[in-house]
Design a protein around this motif. Structure first.
Motif, PDB file in Angstrom:
ATOM      1  N   TYR A   1     -10.944 -48.040  48.438  1.00  0.00           N
ATOM      2  CA  TYR A   1     -11.212 -48.557  47.111  1.00  0.00           C
ATOM      3  C   TYR A   1     -12.724 -48.603  46.901  1.00  0.00           C
ATOM      4  O   TYR A   1     -13.445 -49.206  47.717  1.00  0.00           O
ATOM      5  CB  TYR A   1     -10.609 -49.947  46.950  1.00  0.00           C
ATOM      6  CG  TYR A   1      -9.145 -49.990  47.326  1.00  0.00           C
ATOM      7  CD1 TYR A   1      -8.161 -49.545  46.440  1.00  0.00           C
ATOM      8  CD2 TYR A   1      -8.734 -50.436  48.585  1.00  0.00           C
ATOM      9  CE1 TYR A   1      -6.823 -49.573  46.779  1.00  0.00           C
ATOM     10  CE2 TYR A   1      -7.401 -50.454  48.940  1.00  0.00           C
ATOM     11  CZ  TYR A   1      -6.453 -50.027  48.038  1.00  0.00           C
ATOM     12  OH  TYR A   1      -5.121 -50.048  48.393  1.00  0.00           O
ATOM     13  N   PRO A   2     -13.235 -47.962  45.850  1.00  0.00           N
ATOM     14  CA  PRO A   2     -14.693 -47.870  45.665  1.00  0.00           C
ATOM     15  C   PRO A   2     -15.411 -49.199  45.744  1.00  0.00           C
ATOM     16  O   PRO A   2     -16.533 -49.269  46.253  1.00  0.00           O
ATOM     17  CB  PRO A   2     -14.824 -47.238  44.273  1.00  0.00           C
ATOM     18  CG  PRO A   2     -13.561 -46.446  44.115  1.00  0.00           C
ATOM     19  CD  PRO A   2     -12.495 -47.230  44.807  1.00  0.00           C
ATOM     20  N   SER A   3     -14.774 -50.256  45.278  1.00  0.00           N
ATOM     21  CA  SER A   3     -15.431 -51.564  45.281  1.00  0.00           C
ATOM     22  C   SER A   3     -15.690 -52.078  46.682  1.00  0.00           C
ATOM     23  O   SER A   3     -16.543 -52.959  46.874  1.00  0.00           O
ATOM     24  CB  SER A   3     -14.581 -52.585  44.522  1.00  0.00           C
ATOM     25  OG  SER A   3     -14.352 -52.160  43.198  1.00  0.00           O
ATOM     26  N   TYR A   4     -14.933 -51.573  47.662  1.00  0.00           N
ATOM     27  CA  TYR A   4     -15.038 -52.097  49.025  1.00  0.00           C
ATOM     28  C   TYR A   4     -15.597 -51.075  50.010  1.00  0.00           C
ATOM     29  O   TYR A   4     -15.736 -51.382  51.195  1.00  0.00           O
ATOM     30  CB  TYR A   4     -13.651 -52.564  49.508  1.00  0.00           C
ATOM     31  CG  TYR A   4     -13.080 -53.650  48.633  1.00  0.00           C
ATOM     32  CD1 TYR A   4     -13.380 -54.983  48.864  1.00  0.00           C
ATOM     33  CD2 TYR A   4     -12.240 -53.340  47.565  1.00  0.00           C
ATOM     34  CE1 TYR A   4     -12.861 -55.988  48.063  1.00  0.00           C
ATOM     35  CE2 TYR A   4     -11.711 -54.330  46.754  1.00  0.00           C
ATOM     36  CZ  TYR A   4     -12.030 -55.658  47.004  1.00  0.00           C
ATOM     37  OH  TYR A   4     -11.523 -56.643  46.201  1.00  0.00           O
TER      38      TYR A   4
ATOM     39  N   LEU B   1      -8.974 -45.013  65.658  1.00  0.00           N
ATOM     40  CA  LEU B   1      -8.636 -45.105  64.241  1.00  0.00           C
ATOM     41  C   LEU B   1      -9.663 -45.923  63.484  1.00  0.00           C
ATOM     42  O   LEU B   1     -10.308 -46.823  64.041  1.00  0.00           O
ATOM     43  CB  LEU B   1      -7.256 -45.740  64.051  1.00  0.00           C
ATOM     44  CG  LEU B   1      -6.061 -45.037  64.712  1.00  0.00           C
ATOM     45  CD1 LEU B   1      -4.796 -45.846  64.474  1.00  0.00           C
ATOM     46  CD2 LEU B   1      -5.902 -43.633  64.168  1.00  0.00           C
ATOM     47  N   VAL B   2      -9.811 -45.588  62.220  1.00  0.00           N
ATOM     48  CA  VAL B   2     -10.644 -46.345  61.284  1.00  0.00           C
ATOM     49  C   VAL B   2      -9.784 -46.626  60.058  1.00  0.00           C
ATOM     50  O   VAL B   2      -9.036 -45.761  59.611  1.00  0.00           O
ATOM     51  CB  VAL B   2     -11.901 -45.546  60.885  1.00  0.00           C
ATOM     52  CG1 VAL B   2     -12.685 -46.287  59.822  1.00  0.00           C
ATOM     53  CG2 VAL B   2     -12.770 -45.292  62.103  1.00  0.00           C
ATOM     54  N   HIS B   3      -9.883 -47.818  59.517  1.00  0.00           N
ATOM     55  CA  HIS B   3      -9.021 -48.177  58.381  1.00  0.00           C
ATOM     56  C   HIS B   3      -9.446 -47.441  57.119  1.00  0.00           C
ATOM     57  O   HIS B   3      -8.680 -46.714  56.514  1.00  0.00           O
ATOM     58  CB  HIS B   3      -9.056 -49.699  58.168  1.00  0.00           C
ATOM     59  CG  HIS B   3      -7.917 -50.215  57.338  1.00  0.00           C
ATOM     60  ND1 HIS B   3      -7.693 -49.806  56.040  1.00  0.00           N
ATOM     61  CD2 HIS B   3      -6.933 -51.091  57.622  1.00  0.00           C
ATOM     62  CE1 HIS B   3      -6.628 -50.412  55.563  1.00  0.00           C
ATOM     63  NE2 HIS B   3      -6.141 -51.205  56.510  1.00  0.00           N
ATOM     64  N   ARG B   4     -10.657 -47.673  56.682  1.00  0.00           N
ATOM     65  CA  ARG B   4     -11.274 -47.036  55.518  1.00  0.00           C
ATOM     66  C   ARG B   4     -10.608 -47.418  54.194  1.00  0.00           C
ATOM     67  O   ARG B   4     -11.080 -47.021  53.110  1.00  0.00           O
ATOM     68  CB  ARG B   4     -11.245 -45.518  55.647  1.00  0.00           C
ATOM     69  CG  ARG B   4     -12.581 -44.806  55.709  1.00  0.00           C
ATOM     70  CD  ARG B   4     -13.464 -44.941  54.507  1.00  0.00           C
ATOM     71  NE  ARG B   4     -13.092 -44.091  53.401  1.00  0.00           N
ATOM     72  CZ  ARG B   4     -13.525 -42.840  53.238  1.00  0.00           C
ATOM     73  NH1 ARG B   4     -14.336 -42.303  54.123  1.00  0.00           N
ATOM     74  NH2 ARG B   4     -13.160 -42.138  52.185  1.00  0.00           N
ATOM     75  N   ALA B   5      -9.502 -48.152  54.218  1.00  0.00           N
ATOM     76  CA  ALA B   5      -8.833 -48.528  52.965  1.00  0.00           C
ATOM     77  C   ALA B   5      -8.652 -50.035  52.874  1.00  0.00           C
ATOM     78  O   ALA B   5      -7.698 -50.521  52.271  1.00  0.00           O
ATOM     79  CB  ALA B   5      -7.477 -47.832  52.858  1.00  0.00           C
ATOM     80  N   LEU B   6      -9.587 -50.784  53.461  1.00  0.00           N
ATOM     81  CA  LEU B   6      -9.489 -52.241  53.399  1.00  0.00           C
ATOM     82  C   LEU B   6      -9.646 -52.730  51.964  1.00  0.00           C
ATOM     83  O   LEU B   6     -10.559 -52.298  51.249  1.00  0.00           O
ATOM     84  CB  LEU B   6     -10.555 -52.881  54.282  1.00  0.00           C
ATOM     85  CG  LEU B   6     -10.208 -53.099  55.756  1.00  0.00           C
ATOM     86  CD1 LEU B   6     -11.386 -53.720  56.481  1.00  0.00           C
ATOM     87  CD2 LEU B   6      -8.982 -53.988  55.900  1.00  0.00           C
ATOM     88  N   GLY B   7      -8.762 -53.593  51.566  1.00  0.00           N
ATOM     89  CA  GLY B   7      -8.785 -54.195  50.246  1.00  0.00           C
ATOM     90  C   GLY B   7      -7.858 -55.390  50.258  1.00  0.00           C
ATOM     91  O   GLY B   7      -7.057 -55.566  51.196  1.00  0.00           O
TER      92      GLY B   7
ATOM     93  N   ILE C   1     -17.284 -57.546  52.073  1.00  0.00           N
ATOM     94  CA  ILE C   1     -17.006 -57.698  50.651  1.00  0.00           C
ATOM     95  C   ILE C   1     -15.789 -58.594  50.436  1.00  0.00           C
ATOM     96  O   ILE C   1     -15.768 -59.462  49.555  1.00  0.00           O
ATOM     97  CB  ILE C   1     -16.794 -56.323  49.994  1.00  0.00           C
ATOM     98  CG1 ILE C   1     -18.063 -55.475  50.128  1.00  0.00           C
ATOM     99  CG2 ILE C   1     -16.415 -56.480  48.521  1.00  0.00           C
ATOM    100  CD1 ILE C   1     -19.271 -56.052  49.437  1.00  0.00           C
ATOM    101  N   LEU C   2     -14.760 -58.403  51.244  1.00  0.00           N
ATOM    102  CA  LEU C   2     -13.551 -59.237  51.137  1.00  0.00           C
ATOM    103  C   LEU C   2     -13.891 -60.699  51.398  1.00  0.00           C
ATOM    104  O   LEU C   2     -13.441 -61.599  50.663  1.00  0.00           O
ATOM    105  CB  LEU C   2     -12.482 -58.762  52.130  1.00  0.00           C
ATOM    106  CG  LEU C   2     -11.775 -57.447  51.817  1.00  0.00           C
ATOM    107  CD1 LEU C   2     -10.907 -57.023  52.985  1.00  0.00           C
ATOM    108  CD2 LEU C   2     -10.919 -57.593  50.570  1.00  0.00           C
ATOM    109  N   LEU C   3     -14.669 -60.947  52.433  1.00  0.00           N
ATOM    110  CA  LEU C   3     -15.038 -62.328  52.754  1.00  0.00           C
ATOM    111  C   LEU C   3     -15.922 -62.923  51.672  1.00  0.00           C
ATOM    112  O   LEU C   3     -15.801 -64.115  51.336  1.00  0.00           O
ATOM    113  CB  LEU C   3     -15.755 -62.373  54.113  1.00  0.00           C
ATOM    114  CG  LEU C   3     -14.930 -61.924  55.329  1.00  0.00           C
ATOM    115  CD1 LEU C   3     -15.791 -61.972  56.583  1.00  0.00           C
ATOM    116  CD2 LEU C   3     -13.697 -62.791  55.493  1.00  0.00           C
TER     117      LEU C   3
END
Length: 892
Positions: free
Chosen positions: A153-156, A112-118, A192-194
Motif C-alpha cells: 500500500y503506497p501509504s505504508y 521472506l519479506v512482507h512488503r504488504a503491511l497495512g 507508519i502503522l505504529l
C-alpha cells in the motif's frame, strides 16, 4: 500444520499477468503462464508456520489467470484501533510492535519479506494477539513481477521502495528490474502503522488526508533529523505524540529512519531495550519436529498438573482441534466451492463477452466500448468461508471418533449414529469413499494418529492401508509403507546437487516432458525440485545409470507431487522404492535383468490366461514390444497421476512380484480386443492405450496374486534377502507383502535357471516347499481347499505307473508322459482324456523326474488353454528326502 482453533478460513483472489500466446521460450516450448509460476512458488508458504503468521492452506487456479488463495483468517484487524474509543495504550502499542516484529523476523529467517503491511493485513485473534496475513504475496508473485499491480500500500511503503517505482517485465522503457525489497522496508511500514496507532485520536478524522499528503511530503523528509516530529506537526498531532512514553517515541524514530542503511532490521529491533518489559512474557517459538528426523517428536509435550483436566468435556468444538488443512479438505468434500463463495460476495463478477470489448476511437474522436474491467484489478478483500455446511455434515459423528483408540481397544468404542453408514462405506468404490466427508474424517484422524506413532505402529499402518489410504495423508503413508526412518534431511543435504555432471543435460531434456499436464509439476519450482531430486539419486548411486529411455523422472513424479515441500522425503521414498521393485534395472548393462523380468511376465500371462498367451505368441506380440515402459516406470509412464496414486496404494503393499499381476490385469481388460486383432492392430492399440479401470485393475491384481504361488515369480536378479536391521518388508506381516527372495533358502527352494532355460519353458516353476505348503503335506496330508470346498491345487505326476506306485504325493493323479506323447514327442492322447478336464481352474503342478518332459507336458496343457499350470522345480527328486511320498496299500 497447526489446528484451526478459533480461526476461520479466508479466501482472496487476484489475477496474474497474461503472457502473449505467440511467444515461445528458448527451448521452443510455450512460455509457462505466470499463474502456474505463482502456484509453484506458493507451495513453500504452506510450510511456514508461526504463531504470528496466518497459515497458508491452498491455492487454486481458475480461468483467465485467476488465482484464489486460502489461508487462516480472523475478522478483527489493526483497523479496530483507528476509532478514538478504541485507541490503544502505549503498552498495547509496544505489544503489537513486538508481535509484528516476531512474525517479520521469522519470515526473514525463511527468506521472506512482507512488503504488504497495512492495517487490514495485521489481524488479531480472539486473545488480541497479532497474526500477519498475506505475507507471502510478495514472494509468490516473484517480487511483483508476475502481476499487474504493485505489492503493498503506497501509504505504508518505505521511501526507497517508492523511489524505485513500479516495474513490469513487458515494459520496454525499463531495462532492469528493481532490487527486491529487504527486511528493513517492513520496519518502515511497521513504523507508519505504529504512528497511526499513537495518533489515532487526532488522525481519525483526517486519516484520509494523511495518506494523501504522505507521499507528497516524502521529498522533504531526507533533510529532517526527526521524521516523527515532522509527521506530527504536518497533521496536527504533535501534542499527542509528545505525550507518549520515551520508549515508544524512540521505537518510532528507529522504525522511521529515512536511510535504509541506518534503519534496524526486525531481528535487531527485537533485541532493543524498549521491549525488555515485554519479551519476558513470550517464549521463543520452536518449530515442530518433523516425522522423519533425529530429534524426539514428543520432547515438548507437558502433562497438566491435574490429569483430570484432560478428561473434561465442555461441549467442545472437536472439529476446531483438527489441522487447518484437514478442515479445508473436509470443507471441499462437503460441497465447498471457492469461486461460488467469492461470486456470492461479488468479488468475482461474471460479464457477457460483449461487455468486455476494449475501447476503440473513431476519426472524430468519439469513443466506443468499455473501459478497463476493474474486476481484473486487485481486490484484497478476504472472504470468510462458512463452515456451517461442514459442521452440519459432521454433526452425527460421535466425539470418540476424534480420539480413536488403537489395537483391540477400538472395537469397544461407542458407535455414532452414522456408524452403520461408515461401515457400509468400506464396500463402496474407492472414488466414492474418497469423496465421502464423514468417512474421510474418520480415516484421516486414524491415520494421523498412527503416523504420529510411526515407526512403532508400522504394522497398524500396513493393516489400515490395506483398506485404503486417505488422499490427504498419502505422502506420509507411502513413506511409512516404504519403511523410511531416520534423519532424511541431513542425508539429503549431504548430497552434492550443484556440481555439474554429464547427466544434467539428459535430465533437463526429460523434465519438460514428464507429467506436464499437472500444474504443480509443470511450474518452474516443480522443474527445480525435479532436477534436484533426480540429480541427488544419480549422484548417490554411482553404480547405476540414468538411461535416456528409462523415464526415471516418471518414477520420481508421484513422490515429488506428494512431497512437493519435502524434497528429502521424495528422494528417500524414491531411493527405497527402486531397489524393491526395480533392483538392478539401471545397471549399465541391464539386458539380462530386463530379459529375465519379461520372461517371467510372459510365464505369468500363460499361467493366468493361457488363451491370451497363445494368441499373443502366435502373432509375435511379445512383452518386449509393450511392457518395458510399464515395468521400468512401474506404470507411471502409462497412467496419469490420479490413477497412479490408486495403483501404488496397493503396489506398495505388495512384494516385488506384484507388478506382474498388474500387467496381467491390464492385458485382461484389453483381452477381447487383443484376441480379435493381429500384430499391427495390437501395436496401434498399445501406442495409444485405451482407458483402463484402475480400481478393477487393482482388484483383479490382488486376485491374481493370491492365485500365484510365491516361488512362481522367482528371479535370480531380484533384490537379495534383507539382513537384520534393514528397514525392509520381510519383517512386516501382511497378506501379500512377503517376498520369496526374502525367505530363508533350504534344499527345497527353487534353483536359479539360466536365461536360455527360463525362456524355453512356457509355464513357471514352483519350489518343493511351495508345493508342500499348498498341499499342507507336513500337517495332515490333506489338500488345501478354497471357499468352494474344492482343492485349490492338484498335483499331476507324469511318471510311469510303476514309478508312481513306488512313491507319490498324497492326492496326486497319475497321467504317464509316455501315454500322452509318442517317441518323437508327438501328442498321441489328450491329457484331458485322462480325467484332467475336471480339474480345470485349479493350480496344476506337473511333477516328473525329467524337467524337459514336465516342461513339454505343461506347455501342451497351456496350448489346450488350461490355466494355472506350473512345474515342480527339481521334480520328484526334490521330495524324496522329505519322507512325504506315500505308497499305495497293496490290494488283498
Amino acid at each position: 500444520m497447526r489446528s484451526l482453533k478459533d480461526a476461520q478460513l479466508g479466501a482472496f483472489t487476484f489475477f496474474a499477468s497474461a503472457l502473449p500466446h505467440d511467444v515461445c521460450g528458448s527451448n521452443g516450448l510455450p512460455l509457462t503462464p505466470n499463474s502456474i509460476k505463482i502456484l509453484g512458488r506458493f507451495q513453500i508458504l504452506k510450510t511456514i508456520t508461526h504463531p504470528r503468521l496466518c497459515q497458508y492452506v491452498d491455492i487454486s487456479r481458475g480461468k483467465h489467470e485467476r488465482l484464489i488463495v486460502v489461508a487462516e483468517h480472523y475478522e478483527n484487524c489493526l483497523s479496530i484501533f483507528q476509532k478514538p474509543e478504541n485507541a490503544p495504550s502505549a503498552e498495547k502499542v509496544l505489544q503489537i510492535a513486538y508481535e509484528v516484529l516476531e512474525g517479520l523476523e521469522f519470515m526473514n529467517k525463511n527468506g521472506l519479506v512482507h512488503r504488504a503491511l497495512g492495517p487490514n493485513n495485521v489481524l488479531m485473534d480472539c486473545k488480541g494477539n497479532v497474526k500477519l496475513a498475506k505475507f507471502g504475496l510478495y514472494h509468490m508473485t516473484d517480487h511483483g513481477a508476475d502481476v499487474d499491480f504493485p505489492i503493498g500500500y503506497p501509504s505504508y511503503l518505505a521511501p526507497e521502495v517508492i523511489a524505485q517505482g513500479s516495474f513490469h517485465p513487458s515494459d520496454p522503457s525499463r531495462d532492469e528490474a528493481p532490487l527486491p525489497s529487504g527486511p528493513k522496508s517492513d520496519v518502515w511500514s511497521l513504523g507508519i502503522l505504529l504512528f497511526e496507532l499513537c495518533a489515532v485520536r487526532i488522525l481519525n478524522k483526517h486519516s484520509f488526508s494523511f495518506r494523501l499528503k504522505w507521499r507528497c511530503c516524502l521529498s522533504s523528509l531526507g533533510c529532517m533529523d526527526d521524521i516523527v516530529t515532522v509527521l506530527a506537526e504536518e497533521h496536527g498531532c504533535l501534542d499527542t505524540i509528545k505525550e507518549l512514553p520515551d520508549s515508544v517515541l524512540e521505537l518510532l524514530r528507529k522504525c522511521l529512519t529515512f536511510l535504509p542503511s541506518k534503519r534496524p532490521t526486525p531481528a535487531e529491533l527485537l533485541q532493543d531495550p524498549v521491549f525488555n518489559s515485554i519479551s519476558c512474557h513470550y517464549t521463543p517459538f520452536q518449530k515442530p519436529v518433523s516425522l522423519f528426523s533425529s530429534s524426539l517428536r514428543c520432547a515438548h509435550l507437558v502433562l497438566p498438573d491435574d490429569i483430570s483436566d484432560l478428561c473434561k468435556d465442555n461441549d467442545e468444538d472437536y472439529l476446531s482441534e483438527r489441522a487447518i488443512d484437514e478442515v479445508y479438505h473436509l470443507w471441499c468434500l462437503a460441497g465447498g466451492d471457492l469461486e461460488k463463495e467469492l461470486t456470492n460476495q461479488e468479488i468475482i463478477q461474471s460479464k457477457p463477452p460483449i461487455s468486455t470489448l476494449p475501447n476503440f476511437v473513431l476519426e472524430d474522436g468519439e469513443t466506443f466500448g468499455q473501459g478497463r474491467d476493474r474486476s481484473f484489478l486487485l481486490d484484497d478483500t478476504t472472504v470468510t468461508l462458512s463452515l456451517c455446511q461442514l459442521r452440519n455434515r459432521l454433526k452425527d459423528v460421535a466425539r470418540e471418533a476424534y480420539y480413536p483408540l488403537l489395537e483391540d481397544e477400538q472395537s469397544s468404542l461407542p458407535q455414532s449414529n452414522s456408524s452403520n453408514e461408515l461401515s457400509a462405506a468400506v464396500t463402496l468404490p474407492l472414488i466414492i469413499r474418497e469423496r465421502d466427508t464423514e468417512y474421510q474424517l474418520i480415516r484421516i484422524i486414524l491415520f494421523d494418529r498412527l503416523l504420529k506413532a510411526y515407526p512403532y505402529k508400522k504394522t497398524l499402518v500396513w493393516k489400515e492401508a490395506r483398506v485404503d489410504i486417505p488422499p490427504l495423508v498419502r505422502g506420509l503413508a507411502w513413506a511409512g509403507l516404504l519403511g523410511i526412518e531416520g534423519d532424511i534431511q541431513a542425508k539429503y543435504e549431504g548430497i552434492d546437487k550443484d556440481t555439474p555432471i554429464p547427466t544434467d543435460r539428459q535430465i533437463e531434456v526429460d523434465i519438460p516432458r514428464c507429467h506436464q499436464y499437472d500444474e504443480l509439476l509443470s511450474s518452474p519450482q516443480g522443474h527445480i525440485k525435479f532436477r534436484r531430486v533426480l540429480k541427488a539419486w544419480v549422484v548417490s548411486h554411482p553404480d547405476l545409470v540414468y538411461w535416456w529411455w528409462s523415464c526415471l523422472d516418471s518414477l520420481c513424479a508421484p513422490f515429488l507431487y506428494l512431497n512437493f515441500n519435502n524434497e528429502a522425503l521424495a528422494y528417500a521414498c524414491m531411493s527405497a522404492f527402486i531397489p524393491k521393485y526395480l533392483y538392478n534395472f539401471f545397471l549399465k548393462d541391464n539386458s539380462h535383468v530386463i530379459q529375465e523380468y519379461l520372461t517371467v511376465f510372459s510365464q505369468m500371462i500363460a499361467f493366468h490366461d493361457p488363451e491370451l498367451s497363445n494368441h499373443l505368441n502366435e502373432i509375435g506380440f511379445i512383452p518386449d514390444l509393450y511392457a518395458i515402459p510399464w515395468f521400468l516406470t512401474m506404470f507411471t509412464h502409462v497412467f496419469p497421476l490420479h490413477k497412479i496414486f490408486h495403483l501404488w496404494d496397493t503396489l506398495l503393499l505388495g512384494n516385488s512380484s506384484f507388478p506382474f499381476c498388474i500387467g496381467v490385469a491390464i492385458l485382461q481388460q484389453l483381452r477381447d480386443r487383443l484376441l480379435a486383432n493381429g500384430f499391427n492392430e495390437c501395436i496401434l492399440l498399445f501406442s495409444d492405450l485405451p482407458e483402463i479401470d484402475i480400481e478393477r485393475c487393482v482388484r483383479e491384481s490382488i486376485s491374481l496374486f493370491c492365485w500365484t504361488p510365491k516361488s512362481a515369480t522367482y528371479r535370480q536378479h531380484a533384490q537379495p534377502p534383507k539382513v537384520a536391521g534393514d528397514n525392509g518388508f520381510a519383517k512386516t506381516s501382511t497378506y501379500y507383502s512377503s517376498d520369496y527372495q526374502d525367505m530363508p533358502k533350504t534344499d527345497l527352494s527353487r534353483e536359479p535357471l539360466s536365461l536360455v532355460d527360463l525362456k524355453a519353458e512356457v509355464s513357471p516353476r514352483i519350489s518343493a516347499e511351495d508345493l508342500i505348503d499348498l498341499c499342507e503335506l507336513s500337517l495332515s496330508g490333506s489338500s488345501k481347499r478354497n471357499k468352494t470346498g474344492k482343492p485349490k491345487i492338484v498335483a499331476v505326476d507324469i511318471r510311469t505307473a510303476e514309478d508312481f506306485n513306488r512313491g507319490h504325493i498324497s492326492g496326486s493323479i497319475n497321467i504317464p508322459f509316455n501315454t500322452t506323447f509318442g517317441p518323437e514327442n508327438e501328442v498321441v492322447q489328450c491329457p484331458a482324456a485322462g480325467g484332467l478336464q475336471s480339474y480345470r481352474g485349479r493350480v496344476i503342478v506337473v511333477i516328473s523326474h525329467n524337467m524337459k518332459s514336465a516342461a513339454m507336458f505343461a506347455a501342451h496343457l497351456v496350448k489346450m488353454s488350461f490355466p494355472r499350470v506350473c512345474n515342480l522345480d527339481g521334480g520328484i527328486n526334490k521330495l524324496k528326502p522329505t519322507g512325504l511320498l506315500t505308497v499305495p496299500s497293496p490290494q488283498i
